[in-house]
Design an enzyme around this catalytic site. Structure first.
Site, PDB file in Angstrom:
ATOM      1  N   HIS A  18       0.905  -1.105  -0.085  1.00 43.11           N
ATOM      2  CA  HIS A  18       0.006   0.015  -0.192  1.00 43.11           C
ATOM      3  C   HIS A  18       0.876   1.171   0.177  1.00 43.11           C
ATOM      4  O   HIS A  18       0.610   2.417  -0.767  1.00 43.11           O
ATOM      5  CB  HIS A  18      -1.023   0.174   1.273  1.00 43.11           C
ATOM      6  CG  HIS A  18      -1.751  -0.902   1.272  1.00 43.11           C
ATOM      7  ND1 HIS A  18      -1.884  -1.798   2.459  1.00 43.11           N
ATOM      8  CD2 HIS A  18      -2.863  -1.622   0.549  1.00 43.11           C
ATOM      9  CE1 HIS A  18      -3.081  -2.547   2.335  1.00 43.11           C
ATOM     10  NE2 HIS A  18      -3.428  -2.686   1.220  1.00 43.11           N
ATOM     11  N   LYS A  42     -17.376  -7.070   6.818  1.00 41.37           N
ATOM     12  CA  LYS A  42     -15.840  -7.699   6.981  1.00 41.37           C
ATOM     13  C   LYS A  42     -15.424  -7.649   8.585  1.00 41.37           C
ATOM     14  O   LYS A  42     -15.831  -6.962   9.216  1.00 41.37           O
ATOM     15  CB  LYS A  42     -14.844  -6.986   6.349  1.00 41.37           C
ATOM     16  CG  LYS A  42     -14.237  -7.225   4.956  1.00 41.37           C
ATOM     17  CD  LYS A  42     -13.190  -6.511   4.609  1.00 41.37           C
ATOM     18  CE  LYS A  42     -12.466  -6.961   3.241  1.00 41.37           C
ATOM     19  NZ  LYS A  42     -11.625  -6.128   2.721  1.00 41.37           N
ATOM     20  N   ARG A  91      -2.127  -6.447  -7.424  1.00 35.78           N
ATOM     21  CA  ARG A  91      -0.905  -7.357  -7.238  1.00 35.78           C
ATOM     22  C   ARG A  91      -0.677  -8.326  -8.616  1.00 35.78           C
ATOM     23  O   ARG A  91       0.238  -8.657  -8.955  1.00 35.78           O
ATOM     24  CB  ARG A  91      -1.193  -8.106  -6.073  1.00 35.78           C
ATOM     25  CG  ARG A  91      -1.003  -6.950  -4.736  1.00 35.78           C
ATOM     26  CD  ARG A  91      -1.075  -7.889  -3.645  1.00 35.78           C
ATOM     27  NE  ARG A  91      -2.162  -8.646  -3.708  1.00 35.78           N
ATOM     28  CZ  ARG A  91      -3.290  -8.735  -2.935  1.00 35.78           C
ATOM     29  NH1 ARG A  91      -3.182  -7.755  -2.089  1.00 35.78           N
ATOM     30  NH2 ARG A  91      -4.223  -9.286  -3.149  1.00 35.78           N
ATOM     31  N   SER A 129      -2.899  -8.039   2.896  1.00 34.87           N
ATOM     32  CA  SER A 129      -3.174  -7.556   4.453  1.00 34.87           C
ATOM     33  C   SER A 129      -3.768  -8.842   4.938  1.00 34.87           C
ATOM     34  O   SER A 129      -3.540  -9.239   6.152  1.00 34.87           O
ATOM     35  CB  SER A 129      -4.499  -6.407   4.585  1.00 34.87           C
ATOM     36  OG  SER A 129      -3.816  -5.248   4.256  1.00 34.87           O
TER      37      SER A 129
END
Length: 157
Positions: A18, A42, A91, A129
């Site tokens: 990030h 979440k 990514r 993460s």
């Protein structure tokens, strides 16, 4: 009118990936707002307040990076802050499929908002993460995955 980008995400926690995306994007924008989204669906490890603090600590010496939290639609947050660009990290190809769909939906909701895709530095393509949280939950060393400003600081409560 300044070029403002919003970099939204859960950032649970912020990673070197990030951080890399923000630093790579800085020359393109007058201001980047790193926006920590609240998602009731979440299960976060860190509170929104902790995540905002981690990001502020990471970019403490970067005055054109602003940190905020928000609820609701990202496009509404962008409109509120007069941001014309949405910064999203990729990514790999799996990220692209989902991000392309979100970009299309956001464009339909807010035609003036442009999504900019950026990749982190190649040294950080493998960091997520999710992986950091898993290593953390199992008492592993996460120092290689976190920004320098957070070394030794991010721990489970």
């Amino acid at each position: 009118m300044p070029n403002i980008a919003v970099f939204p995400g859960s950032f649970d926690p912020i990673t070197k990936g990030h951080e890399s995306i923000v630093h790579r994007a800085l020359p393109l924008f007058d201001k980047i707002i790193v926006a920590v989204g609240y998602n009731a669906n979440k299960k976060s490890v860190f509170s929104v307040e902790q995540r905002v603090y981690f990001i502020k600590k990471t970019f403490a010496d970067t005055p054109n990076v602003i940190v905020a939290s928000y609820e609701g639609l990202t496009v509404d947050f962008c409109e509120k802050h007069k941001a014309k660009f949405l910064l999203r990290g990729l990514r790999g190809i799996a990220d692209f499929k989902n991000e392309r769909m979100l970009a299309s939906i956001n464009k339909e909701l807010c035609p003036d908002l442009e999504t900019i895709f950026m990749c982190p530095g190649t040294a950080y393509n493998h960091i997520s993460s999710t992986i950091v949280r898993e290593v953390l939950r199992n008492d592993g060393d996460i120092s290689n995955f976190l920004p320098k400003a957070l070394q030794g600081y991010v721990k489970l409560q």
